[in-house]
Design an enzyme around this catalytic site. Structure first.
Site, short mmCIF file in Angstrom:
data_model
loop_
_atom_site.label_atom_id
_atom_site.label_comp_id
_atom_site.label_asym_id
_atom_site.label_seq_id
_atom_site.Cartn_x
_atom_site.Cartn_y
_atom_site.Cartn_z
N HIS A 143 45.39 -26.14 35.02
CA HIS A 143 45.51 -27.48 35.59
C HIS A 143 46.91 -27.51 36.20
O HIS A 143 47.60 -26.50 36.25
CB HIS A 143 45.46 -28.53 34.47
CG HIS A 143 44.16 -28.58 33.75
ND1 HIS A 143 43.05 -29.23 34.24
CD2 HIS A 143 43.79 -28.10 32.54
CE1 HIS A 143 42.06 -29.14 33.36
NE2 HIS A 143 42.48 -28.46 32.32
N CYS A 202 39.35 -24.83 34.17
CA CYS A 202 39.19 -25.02 32.73
C CYS A 202 37.72 -25.28 32.32
O CYS A 202 36.94 -24.35 32.35
CB CYS A 202 40.14 -26.13 32.26
SG CYS A 202 40.44 -26.06 30.49
N1 GLN Z 1 36.56 -28.49 26.69
C1 GLN Z 1 37.21 -27.32 27.07
C2 GLN Z 1 38.17 -26.72 26.05
O1 GLN Z 1 38.90 -27.43 25.35
C3 GLN Z 1 37.86 -27.56 28.40
C4 GLN Z 1 39.10 -28.41 28.37
C5 GLN Z 1 39.71 -28.62 29.71
O2 GLN Z 1 39.02 -28.67 30.73
N2 GLN Z 1 41.01 -28.84 29.74
O3 GLN Z 1 38.17 -25.54 25.95
#
Ligand code: GLN
Length: 243
Positions: free
Chosen positions: A191, A92
């Site tokens: 995740h 992510c």
């Molecule tokens: N900040 C990023 C987004 O919202 C990554 C979020 C995350 O790692 N879950 O796109």
């Protein structure tokens, strides 16, 4: 000895991302493969060449910005190690950091490593929920499950995806692509954490690390009945047939 570097574990650890390290380590231990995990925090020194596997988890835009400033200072060594076959899993926010830039909602550019020439732009709404993708490794394909929660929409350009979306959004909810794959680099929005839920992928990464060490051997099979069952239940919840 397989050497693992966990990048910024205190800043990038959303939705159990640390579980990826635990699963990787445990599946090595069960096979009597020695493994050592080091953590790298802001400002600490690192020699990427001495590692086999680098893990980068997800984080909010704020954490991502902090990490990106620090990681940019090591960009060239990281990029060189990747060209040299370093195995990388980036989830992510970590995945987004591998690209050229991340344009946040207020139009700010969070600088990214530009190791790969894809980009990310914040979308209007968050993409949240379970995801299933079809991944092909070594000519055979299988399903991978996970959980996504991101506002960033990633567009790969000519880069290869990790997989194709069967359920959920993936990189941007439009083109059906999920993650990125380059040499031994695996980027994904999944995740979950990803590796405990998808042991075939975990073992593939362990195999790549052994190859990097010059060791060519079949991994001892493990009893994966619980993991397979858990994966099947998630697939069914998404209305998909099991593996
Ligand atoms: N900040 C990023 C987004 O919202 C990554 C979020 C995350 O790692 N879950 O796109």
């Amino acid at each position: 000895m397989i050497r693992v570097c966990h990048l910024y574990p205190d800043l990038l650890n959303l939705y159990g991302d640390r579980g990826n390290i635990i699963a990787f380590q445990q599946r090595c231990r069960w096979r009597d493969l020695p493994v050592q995990v080091d953590s790298l925090n802001l400002g600490e020194k690192v020699d990427f060449q001495k590692y086999d596997f680098v893990f980068l988890g997800g984080g909010s835009d704020r954490e991502q910005t902090l990490v990106s400033v620090d990681l940019m200072k090591r960009r060239d060594e990281f990029a060189a190690a990747i060209e040299d076959g370093l195995v990388v899993l980036a989830i992510c926010g970590g995945f987004q950091l591998l690209g050229s830039y991340f344009m946040s909602r207020n139009g700010e550019n969070i600088p990214c490593l530009d190791v790969l020439d894809f980009y990310t732009k914040a979308g209007e709404r968050r993409l949240v929920g379970n995801v299933a993708i079809e991944v092909e490794l070594n000519g055979s394909s299988f399903k991978v499950v996970g959980f996504e929660n991101h506002s960033g929409l990633t567009f790969l350009g000519n880069n290869k995806p990790l997989g194709r979306v069967l359920s959920g959004n993936g990189n941007n909810g439009r083109d059906g692509l999920e993650g990125v794959r380059y040499k031994n680099v695996f980027g994904s929005y999944l995740h979950g954490p990803l590796l405990p839920k998808n042991v075939r992928l975990t073992d593939y990464l362990i195999g790549l690390c052994l190859e990097r060490r010059g060791i060519k051997k079949e991994l001892k099979p493990l009893d994966d009945s619980f993991e397979k069952r858990a994966c099947e239940i998630m697939l069914r919840r998404m209305g998909l047939p099991g593996r």
